[in-house]
Scaffold this active site. Structure first.
Site, PDB file in Angstrom:
ATOM      1  N   TYR A  84       0.822  -1.218   0.000  1.00 13.07           N
ATOM      2  CA  TYR A  84       0.000   0.000   0.000  1.00 13.07           C
ATOM      3  C   TYR A  84       0.856   1.268   0.000  1.00 13.07           C
ATOM      4  CZ  TYR A  84      -4.235  -2.707   1.105  1.00 13.07           C
ATOM      5  OH  TYR A  84      -5.294  -3.568   1.082  1.00 13.07           O
TER       6      TYR A  84
ATOM      7  N   LYS B 172       5.212 -13.674   5.871  1.00 15.39           N
ATOM      8  CA  LYS B 172       5.520 -14.643   4.806  1.00 15.39           C
ATOM      9  C   LYS B 172       7.042 -14.683   4.684  1.00 15.39           C
ATOM     10  CE  LYS B 172       4.391 -17.371   1.331  1.00 15.39           C
ATOM     11  NZ  LYS B 172       3.773 -18.704   1.507  1.00 15.39           N
TER      12      LYS B 172
ATOM     13  N   ASP C 105      -0.269 -18.011   4.833  1.00 13.16           N
ATOM     14  CA  ASP C 105      -1.115 -19.038   4.193  1.00 13.16           C
ATOM     15  C   ASP C 105      -1.666 -20.012   5.229  1.00 13.16           C
ATOM     16  OD1 ASP C 105       1.533 -19.853   4.496  1.00 13.16           O
ATOM     17  OD2 ASP C 105       1.681 -20.848   2.535  1.00 13.16           O
TER      18      ASP C 105
ATOM     19  N   ASP D 108      -5.467  -6.876   5.886  1.00 10.38           N
ATOM     20  CA  ASP D 108      -6.690  -6.590   5.132  1.00 10.38           C
ATOM     21  C   ASP D 108      -7.451  -7.888   4.882  1.00 10.38           C
ATOM     22  OD1 ASP D 108      -8.521  -5.140   3.491  1.00 10.38           O
ATOM     23  OD2 ASP D 108      -7.458  -5.877   1.721  1.00 10.38           O
TER      24      ASP D 108
ATOM     25  N   ASP E 199     -11.308  -9.667   6.964  1.00  9.23           N
ATOM     26  CA  ASP E 199     -12.612 -10.024   6.385  1.00  9.23           C
ATOM     27  C   ASP E 199     -12.946 -11.486   6.670  1.00  9.23           C
ATOM     28  OD1 ASP E 199     -12.388  -7.431   5.263  1.00  9.23           O
ATOM     29  OD2 ASP E 199     -13.385  -8.039   3.413  1.00  9.23           O
TER      30      ASP E 199
HETATM   31  C1  IPM Z   1     -10.154  -1.881   4.081  1.00  8.60           C
HETATM   32  C2  IPM Z   1     -10.385  -1.742   2.601  1.00  8.60           C
HETATM   33  C3  IPM Z   1      -9.325  -0.839   1.971  1.00  8.60           C
HETATM   34  C4  IPM Z   1      -7.989  -1.543   2.124  1.00  8.60           C
HETATM   35  C5  IPM Z   1      -9.542  -0.459   0.506  1.00  8.60           C
HETATM   36  C6  IPM Z   1     -10.918   0.033   0.229  1.00  8.60           C
HETATM   37  C7  IPM Z   1      -8.540   0.563   0.074  1.00  8.60           C
HETATM   38  O1  IPM Z   1     -10.430  -2.990   1.992  1.00  8.60           O
HETATM   39  O2  IPM Z   1     -10.091  -0.861   4.779  1.00  8.60           O
HETATM   40  O3  IPM Z   1     -10.063  -3.009   4.574  1.00  8.60           O
HETATM   41  O4  IPM Z   1      -7.592  -2.342   1.269  1.00  8.60           O
HETATM   42  O5  IPM Z   1      -7.314  -1.267   3.110  1.00  8.60           O
HETATM   43 MN    MN Z   2     -10.494  -4.641   3.393  1.00 11.10          MN
END
Ligand code: IPM
Ligand code: MN
Ligand code: NAD
Length: 355
Positions: A138, A185, A217, A241, A245
Site C-alpha cells: 500500500y 511470509k 497461508d 486486510d 474479512d
Molecule cells: C479496508 C479496505 C481498503 C484496504 C480499501 C478500500 C482501500 O479494503 O479498509 O479493509 O484495502 O485497506
Molecule cells: Mn479490506
C-alpha cells in the site's frame, strides 16, 4: 466537553450505516456531558463524479480540524478502479494512521450464527488484529508501463515495522494477554524477513508474553481451526486486510466488524471494515453494527471515554438478543432494517447511559 466529529458518509451503504452511527453519537450527546458537533467531509466515488476529486482539499481540512473522523465506506462499480478507494489510502498516509485496530469478537448470542462448528469455536473467539496501515504493497510505489507491465513494490521500513510491532506488544501487555502472534511470509518475502527479525528483537523486552509466528497461508486455516487460541495478532498491511474479512465472517458477518485507523494523539479515523456493498445498497438492509462498534473504538482511543465505549458494546449485545439485520438473521428473532436496528441500539444505549 466540546467535540468535533467529521463525517464521511461515502458511497453505497456508507451513508446508510453512518446515519445509524450519528444516532448513536446524538444519544451520547443527549445523555452525557459530551457536546458533539458534526461536519460533513465528503470523499469517495460520488464526490469524484461531481467534482473530479475523490478527496477534496476542503474535506481534508475539515478532518484535520476535528477530534475524530467517522467514515462509512467508499467505492462505486461504475467508475475507474481505485479512484474512490484512493481517498482512504490518502487519508491513512496524510494523517499517518499507522495502526489499524480490528477487534474480532464472537458475542454469546451470535454463536449459532458462526459458520464454525462448536469444536472450532472452543472457549470463544476474541482477538484483535493489529494491521500495519501505511506501508507494504500500500506504499503506492509502482505504476504501469503502457498496458503491458504493472508493478507495485512491497515496502517495509525499519521504523514502520518497529512502531506497529511495539504498539502491538504494548497492546497485548495492556490487555493482559498471555500471547502475541505475528503473521508474515518470511519463508519467501524479504520485507517479511525483516519484520520477523524486528518482532523477535522487540519481543526481548516482553519476556512474559508468549510469542509465536505464523506464515500467512497457514494462518488462514488456523484462524478457522483454532480461532479461540489468538489474542493479539500483528501483521502487515495486505495480510491484515485479508484476514480481517475472513475473521469477521467467523463472528457473524462482514457487517459486524469495526476498525480504528489510528495515530495515537492525532486525528484518527473510525470505520466498519466492510465496503460500499453495491449488491445491497439502497435496500435498507445493511448491518450498522460494524459502524456502531467503530464509535466504541473512537470513544476509547480518541475521545478517552472508555466507559461510554463499554456501554455501546453492551447496547449492541443486548440488541442482538432481541433482533437482527438480514445478514445475521435466524428463525427466532425479528429482522430489522438498518435504521430500525440503529433505533434499537440507540434505545438500549440510552438505558445504559442513564444508569
Ligand atoms: C479496508 C479496505 C481498503 C484496504 C480499501 C478500500 C482501500 O479494503 O479498509 O479493509 O484495502 O485497506
Ligand atoms: Mn479490506
Ligand atoms: P464489501 O465489503 O462491500 O461487500 C462484500 C459482501 O459483504 C457483500 O455481499 C456485501 O453485501 C456484504 N456486506 C458488506 N457490508 C455489509 C453490511 N454492513 N451488512 C450486510 N452485508 C454486508 O466488499 P466488495 O463487494 O468487495 O467491495 C465493494 C466496494 O467497496 C469496492 O469498491 C471496494 O473497493 C470498496 N471497499 C471499500 C472499503 C472502505 O470504504 N473502507 C472497504 C472494503 C471495500
Amino acid at each position: 466537553m466540546k467535540i468535533k466529529i467529521a463525517l464521511t458518509k461515502g458511497d453505497g451503504i456508507g451513508p446508510e450505516v453512518v446515519n445509524e452511527g450519528i444516532k448513536i453519537l446524538k444519544t451520547i450527546c443527549d445523555y452525557t456531558d459530551l457536546d458533539i458537533q458534526f461536519e460533513e467531509a465528503p470523499a469517495g466515488g460520488n464526490v469524484w463524479k461531481e467534482t473530479g476529486e475523490s478527496l477534496p482539499k476542503k474535506s481534508v481540512e475539515i478532518i484535520k480540524n476535528s477530534d475524530a473522523l467517522l467514515f462509512g465506506a467508499i467505492g462505486l462499480p461504475d467508475i475507474p478502479q481505485g479512484v474512490a478507494e484512493s481517498a482512504i489510502l490518502r487519508l491513512r498516509q496524510e494523517l499517518d494512521l499507522y495502526i489499524n485496530l480490528r477487534p474480532i469478537k464472537l458475542y454469546d448470542s451470535m454463536k449459532e450464527q458462526s459458520p464454525l462448528k462448536e469444536e472450532y469455536i472452543g472457549k470463544g473467539i476474541d482477538f484483535t488484529i493489529i494491521r500495519e496501515n501505511t506501508e507494504g504493497l500500500y506504499a503506492n510505489i509502482g505504476g504501469f508501463l503502457k498496458d503491458d507491465v504493472a508493478i507495485n513494490s512491497m515496502v517495509y521500513t525499519k521504523k514502520g515495522c518497529e512502531r506497529i510491532i511495539r504498539y502491538a506488544y504494548e497492546f497485548a501487555k495492556l490487555h493482559k494477554h498471555s500471547k502475541i502472534t505475528s503473521v508474515d511470509k518470511a519463508n519467501v518475502i524479504k520485507p517479511s524477513q525483516m519484520w520477523r527479525n524486528i518482532f523477535q528483537t522487540i519481543g526481548n523486552d516482553y519476556p512474559n508474553l508468549e510469542q509465536e509466528n505464523y506464515y500467512i497461508d497457514a494462518f488462514c486455516q488456523w484462524i478457522i481451526r483454532k480461532p479461540y487460541a489468538f489474542e493479539t495478532v500483528v501483521t502487515g498491511n495486505l495480510f491484515g486486510d485479508i484476514i480481517s474479512d475472513e475473521a469477521a465472517f467467523l463472528v457473524g458477518s462482514l457487517g459486524m466488524a469495526s476498525s480504528g485507523n489510528i495515530h495515537p494523539g492525532k486525528v484518527s479515523m473510525y470505520e466498519p471494515i466492510h465496503g460500499s456493498a453495491p449488491d445491497i445498497a439502497g435496500k435498507g438492509i445493511a448491518n450498522p453494527i460494524g459502524t456502531i462498534l467503530s464509535i466504541k473504538l473512537m470513544m476509547e482511543e480518541s475521545i478517552k471515554q472508555p466507559d461510554i465505549g463499554k456501554k455501546i458494546e453492551k447496547a449492541v449485545e443486548i440488541s442482538l438478543n432481541e433482533a437482527r439485520t438480514k445478514d445475521i438473521s435466524n428463525n427466532k428473532l425479528k429482522i430489522l432494517s438498518t435504521s430500525h436496528m440503529g433505533d434499537l441500539i440507540a434505545e438500549k444505549l440510552k438505558q445504559e447511559l442513564k444508569l
